[in-house]
Design a protein around this motif. Structure first.
Motif, PDB file in Angstrom:
ATOM      1  N   TYR A 178      35.873  -4.690  -5.295  1.00  0.00           N
ATOM      2  CA  TYR A 178      37.121  -4.602  -4.521  1.00  0.00           C
ATOM      3  C   TYR A 178      36.886  -5.047  -3.077  1.00  0.00           C
ATOM      4  O   TYR A 178      37.716  -5.728  -2.477  1.00  0.00           O
ATOM      5  CB  TYR A 178      37.682  -3.180  -4.529  1.00  0.00           C
ATOM      6  N   LEU A 179      35.769  -4.652  -2.535  1.00  0.00           N
ATOM      7  CA  LEU A 179      35.434  -5.063  -1.169  1.00  0.00           C
ATOM      8  C   LEU A 179      35.281  -6.578  -1.099  1.00  0.00           C
ATOM      9  O   LEU A 179      35.776  -7.225  -0.162  1.00  0.00           O
ATOM     10  CB  LEU A 179      34.145  -4.374  -0.710  1.00  0.00           C
ATOM     11  N   LEU A 180      34.643  -7.158  -2.104  1.00  0.00           N
ATOM     12  CA  LEU A 180      34.472  -8.609  -2.140  1.00  0.00           C
ATOM     13  C   LEU A 180      35.825  -9.310  -2.246  1.00  0.00           C
ATOM     14  O   LEU A 180      36.075 -10.303  -1.546  1.00  0.00           O
ATOM     15  CB  LEU A 180      33.568  -9.007  -3.310  1.00  0.00           C
ATOM     16  N   VAL A 181      36.729  -8.800  -3.100  1.00  0.00           N
ATOM     17  CA  VAL A 181      38.061  -9.397  -3.242  1.00  0.00           C
ATOM     18  C   VAL A 181      38.819  -9.313  -1.915  1.00  0.00           C
ATOM     19  O   VAL A 181      39.460 -10.278  -1.483  1.00  0.00           O
ATOM     20  CB  VAL A 181      38.847  -8.711  -4.379  1.00  0.00           C
ATOM     21  N   GLY A 182      38.729  -8.177  -1.238  1.00  0.00           N
ATOM     22  CA  GLY A 182      39.414  -8.016   0.043  1.00  0.00           C
ATOM     23  C   GLY A 182      38.880  -8.984   1.093  1.00  0.00           C
ATOM     24  O   GLY A 182      39.643  -9.602   1.840  1.00  0.00           O
ATOM     25  N   LEU A 183      37.565  -9.149   1.154  1.00  0.00           N
ATOM     26  CA  LEU A 183      36.981 -10.070   2.131  1.00  0.00           C
ATOM     27  C   LEU A 183      37.331 -11.518   1.817  1.00  0.00           C
ATOM     28  O   LEU A 183      37.568 -12.318   2.731  1.00  0.00           O
ATOM     29  CB  LEU A 183      35.460  -9.897   2.172  1.00  0.00           C
ATOM     30  N   VAL A 184      37.383 -11.879   0.529  1.00  0.00           N
ATOM     31  CA  VAL A 184      37.776 -13.243   0.159  1.00  0.00           C
ATOM     32  C   VAL A 184      39.223 -13.500   0.554  1.00  0.00           C
ATOM     33  O   VAL A 184      39.557 -14.578   1.069  1.00  0.00           O
ATOM     34  CB  VAL A 184      37.540 -13.479  -1.353  1.00  0.00           C
ATOM     35  N   LEU A 185      40.102 -12.509   0.347  1.00  0.00           N
ATOM     36  CA  LEU A 185      41.509 -12.680   0.745  1.00  0.00           C
ATOM     37  C   LEU A 185      41.639 -12.855   2.260  1.00  0.00           C
ATOM     38  O   LEU A 185      42.413 -13.689   2.729  1.00  0.00           O
ATOM     39  CB  LEU A 185      42.343 -11.489   0.265  1.00  0.00           C
TER      40      LEU A 185
END
Length: 132
Positions: free
Chosen positions: A113-120
């Motif tokens: 989830y942290l990775l998805v948030g940073l990519v967004l």
């Protein structure tokens, strides 16, 4: 055998090194060290001034049918969807990161989830570079 002098005492004048003084020393310093006074430097230029070549006029630009003039700065604008997409990606990315931190998202806290948030958020910054 002679012993070296203690470090705090001066050597006698005769024991000091004699010879040419380094360039840029003053005559007083040269007189104190026992060496010859530095030679006076010649004033002025050593090399002749360069002469300017006559300016040759540039040939007129050759017009071809391919030249497209640049768009004036006051007419440049991005489509209306660019700022909307930019803000949506930034807010959605920050929201995913905060919800993951609070543990509200399904499957508990996860580094995905942290990775998805940073990519967004990174995509939001990428779109921000296209905003005019």
């Amino acid at each position: 055998m002679t012993r070296p002098a203690p470090s705090g005492t001066k050597r006698p004048r005769s024991a000091r090194a004699k010879g040419p003084t380094p360039r840029g020393t003053s005559p007083k310093a040269a007189a104190r060290s026992g060496g010859p006074a530095p030679k006076a430097r010649a004033a002025g230029r050593f090399t002749p001034k360069a002469t300017k070549a006559p300016k040759a006029e540039a040939p007129p630009p050759v017009s071809s049918g391919r030249y497209t003039p640049p768009i004036p700065r006051n007419k440049r604008s991005s489509p209306p969807w660019v700022p909307v997409l930019m803000l949506s990606l930034l807010i959605l990315g920050a929201l995913v990161i905060v919800l993951d931190y609070l543990g509200i998202l399904p499957f508990g806290t996860s580094s995905w989830y942290l990775l998805v948030g940073l990519v967004l958020v990174a995509l939001g910054f990428g779109v921000a570079t296209q905003y005019r």
